[in-house]
Design a protein around this motif. Structure first.
Motif, PDB file in Angstrom:
ATOM      1  N   THR A 160     173.743  -4.208  83.966  1.00 49.50           N
ATOM      2  CA  THR A 160     172.815  -4.953  83.867  1.00 49.50           C
ATOM      3  C   THR A 160     173.401  -6.455  83.218  1.00 49.50           C
ATOM      4  N   THR A 161     174.466  -6.392  82.293  1.00 50.79           N
ATOM      5  CA  THR A 161     175.275  -7.413  82.105  1.00 50.79           C
ATOM      6  C   THR A 161     175.876  -8.276  83.243  1.00 50.79           C
ATOM      7  N   TRP A 162     176.362  -7.498  83.995  1.00 46.61           N
ATOM      8  CA  TRP A 162     177.122  -8.173  85.365  1.00 46.61           C
ATOM      9  C   TRP A 162     175.795  -8.644  86.140  1.00 46.61           C
ATOM     10  N   VAL A 163     174.757  -7.856  86.167  1.00 46.12           N
ATOM     11  CA  VAL A 163     173.591  -8.369  87.304  1.00 46.12           C
ATOM     12  C   VAL A 163     173.241  -9.801  86.777  1.00 46.12           C
ATOM     13  N   ARG A 164     172.865  -9.858  85.731  1.00 41.09           N
ATOM     14  CA  ARG A 164     172.439 -10.931  84.800  1.00 41.09           C
ATOM     15  C   ARG A 164     173.334 -12.228  85.026  1.00 41.09           C
ATOM     16  N   SER A 165     174.533 -11.862  85.087  1.00 41.22           N
ATOM     17  CA  SER A 165     175.558 -13.054  85.233  1.00 41.22           C
ATOM     18  C   SER A 165     175.599 -13.595  86.617  1.00 41.22           C
ATOM     19  N   GLN A 166     174.935 -12.704  87.457  1.00 43.23           N
ATOM     20  CA  GLN A 166     174.978 -13.244  89.030  1.00 43.23           C
ATOM     21  C   GLN A 166     173.694 -13.889  89.299  1.00 43.23           C
ATOM     22  N   ASP A 167     172.943 -14.241  88.039  1.00 43.46           N
ATOM     23  CA  ASP A 167     171.617 -15.018  88.245  1.00 43.46           C
ATOM     24  C   ASP A 167     170.563 -13.933  88.980  1.00 43.46           C
ATOM     25  N   VAL A 168     170.668 -12.716  88.799  1.00 42.90           N
ATOM     26  CA  VAL A 168     169.588 -11.841  89.316  1.00 42.90           C
ATOM     27  C   VAL A 168     169.166 -11.097  88.228  1.00 42.90           C
ATOM     28  N   PHE A 169     167.696 -10.896  88.497  1.00 45.28           N
ATOM     29  CA  PHE A 169     167.027 -10.266  87.511  1.00 45.28           C
ATOM     30  C   PHE A 169     165.990  -9.120  87.647  1.00 45.28           C
ATOM     31  N   GLU A 170     166.347  -8.477  88.681  1.00 46.00           N
ATOM     32  CA  GLU A 170     165.675  -7.238  89.277  1.00 46.00           C
ATOM     33  C   GLU A 170     166.543  -6.470  89.703  1.00 46.00           C
ATOM     34  N   MET A 171     166.435  -5.113  89.111  1.00 42.17           N
ATOM     35  CA  MET A 171     167.360  -4.095  89.255  1.00 42.17           C
ATOM     36  C   MET A 171     166.349  -2.872  89.808  1.00 42.17           C
ATOM     37  N   ARG A 172     167.028  -2.129  90.758  1.00 42.96           N
ATOM     38  CA  ARG A 172     166.091  -1.025  91.615  1.00 42.96           C
ATOM     39  C   ARG A 172     167.127   0.111  91.577  1.00 42.96           C
ATOM     40  N   LEU A 173     166.751   1.413  91.927  1.00 42.58           N
ATOM     41  CA  LEU A 173     167.414   2.477  92.122  1.00 42.58           C
ATOM     42  C   LEU A 173     166.602   3.607  92.834  1.00 42.58           C
ATOM     43  N   ASP A 174     167.182   4.592  93.364  1.00 39.97           N
ATOM     44  CA  ASP A 174     166.490   5.805  93.861  1.00 39.97           C
ATOM     45  C   ASP A 174     166.809   6.909  93.168  1.00 39.97           C
ATOM     46  N   VAL A 175     165.782   7.817  92.927  1.00 38.18           N
ATOM     47  CA  VAL A 175     165.817   9.057  92.108  1.00 38.18           C
ATOM     48  C   VAL A 175     165.193   9.927  92.878  1.00 38.18           C
ATOM     49  N   TYR A 176     165.485  11.435  92.976  1.00 39.66           N
ATOM     50  CA  TYR A 176     164.602  12.434  93.735  1.00 39.66           C
ATOM     51  C   TYR A 176     163.531  12.567  92.509  1.00 39.66           C
ATOM     52  N   ASN A 177     162.474  12.746  93.437  1.00 36.99           N
ATOM     53  CA  ASN A 177     161.224  12.833  92.481  1.00 36.99           C
ATOM     54  C   ASN A 177     161.375  14.316  91.885  1.00 36.99           C
ATOM     55  N   ASP A 178     161.929  15.212  92.351  1.00 41.50           N
ATOM     56  CA  ASP A 178     162.249  16.563  92.016  1.00 41.50           C
ATOM     57  C   ASP A 178     163.333  16.852  91.021  1.00 41.50           C
ATOM     58  N   ASN A 179     163.801  15.497  90.404  1.00 39.65           N
ATOM     59  CA  ASN A 179     164.899  15.578  89.108  1.00 39.65           C
ATOM     60  C   ASN A 179     164.521  14.959  87.917  1.00 39.65           C
ATOM     61  N   PRO A 180     163.523  15.630  87.374  1.00 38.96           N
ATOM     62  CA  PRO A 180     162.750  14.888  86.113  1.00 38.96           C
ATOM     63  C   PRO A 180     163.892  14.651  84.987  1.00 38.96           C
ATOM     64  N   SER A 181     165.029  15.276  84.775  1.00 43.15           N
ATOM     65  CA  SER A 181     166.028  14.835  83.708  1.00 43.15           C
ATOM     66  C   SER A 181     166.625  13.474  84.250  1.00 43.15           C
ATOM     67  N   ALA A 182     166.856  13.230  85.485  1.00 49.22           N
ATOM     68  CA  ALA A 182     167.362  11.807  85.894  1.00 49.22           C
ATOM     69  C   ALA A 182     166.369  10.727  85.844  1.00 49.22           C
ATOM     70  N   ILE A 183     165.156  11.147  86.199  1.00 56.35           N
ATOM     71  CA  ILE A 183     163.779  10.362  85.917  1.00 56.35           C
ATOM     72  C   ILE A 183     163.621   9.866  84.517  1.00 56.35           C
ATOM     73  N   LYS A 184     163.909  10.802  83.505  1.00 60.22           N
ATOM     74  CA  LYS A 184     163.822  10.704  82.261  1.00 60.22           C
ATOM     75  C   LYS A 184     164.623   9.814  81.530  1.00 60.22           C
ATOM     76  N   ALA A 185     166.169   9.867  81.991  1.00 66.64           N
ATOM     77  CA  ALA A 185     167.191   9.254  81.769  1.00 66.64           C
ATOM     78  C   ALA A 185     167.144   7.917  81.883  1.00 66.64           C
ATOM     79  N   TYR A 186     166.526   7.663  83.290  1.00 66.89           N
ATOM     80  CA  TYR A 186     166.312   6.055  83.831  1.00 66.89           C
ATOM     81  C   TYR A 186     165.136   5.683  83.066  1.00 66.89           C
ATOM     82  N   GLU A 187     164.091   6.285  82.650  1.00 66.56           N
ATOM     83  CA  GLU A 187     162.798   5.596  82.089  1.00 66.56           C
ATOM     84  C   GLU A 187     163.494   5.272  80.665  1.00 66.56           C
ATOM     85  N   LYS A 188     164.229   6.082  79.941  1.00 64.73           N
ATOM     86  CA  LYS A 188     164.665   5.832  78.782  1.00 64.73           C
ATOM     87  C   LYS A 188     165.351   4.556  78.498  1.00 64.73           C
TER      88      LYS A 188
END
Length: 153
Positions: free
Chosen positions: A111-139
């Protein structure tokens, strides 16, 4: 107490990163029936390391690499309210170190690197059937946005 540090990767890390890539693929096979059988590869890690629009980082504990991630600057669709965004991927934490906040530290660094590039939107893909990963990203602040659906014919 030993602390986890985050650093940019070097070509010396390539062997460990290739191992992590296979760890990601192994984990994702249970979520994705469309993956080919046998050994596959998602990334050209060597190319990513030298690319100016990609930041690849690793988490290190006691001189051992325990996690990885990358952010890649992408052009946004012309109808969106931002011109660029960062796509995040290659998120892996060694099983012995999960639940220790490694993923959050990697995301913070990216995130720090992305902001240093003057970019202010981050996205990723996560499998819907992977609730532990979803929870980690939501956290760390990610929110569900779109659902990608498929049907095998």
């Amino acid at each position: 107490m030993n602390t986890i540090s985050i650093r940019k990767v070097t070509l010396k890390d390539l062997e460990k990163l290739l191992e992590f890539e296979q760890g990601i693929i192994t984990a994702e096979r249970s979520f994705d029936p469309t993956l080919k059988e046998g050994k596959i590869s998602y990334y050209n890690i060597e190319k990513m390391i030298s690319a100016a629009d990609v930041e690849v980082v690793v988490a290190v504990l006691n001189e051992q690499i325990i996690g990885s991630g990358y952010a890649r600057i992408e052009d946004a669709k012309p109808y969106l309210n931002h011109k660029l965004y960062a796509y995040m991927g290659f998120m892996f934490t060694h099983p012995d170190h999960r639940g220790k906040g490694v993923n959050a530290q990697i995301i913070e660094s990216l995130t720090t690197w992305v902001r240093s590039q003057d970019v202010f939107e981050m996205r990723l893909d996560v499998y819907n059937d992977n609730p532990s990963a979803i929870k980690a990203y939501e956290k760390v602040g990610f929110k569900k946005h779109l659902i990608n659906m498929r049907i095998g014919l």
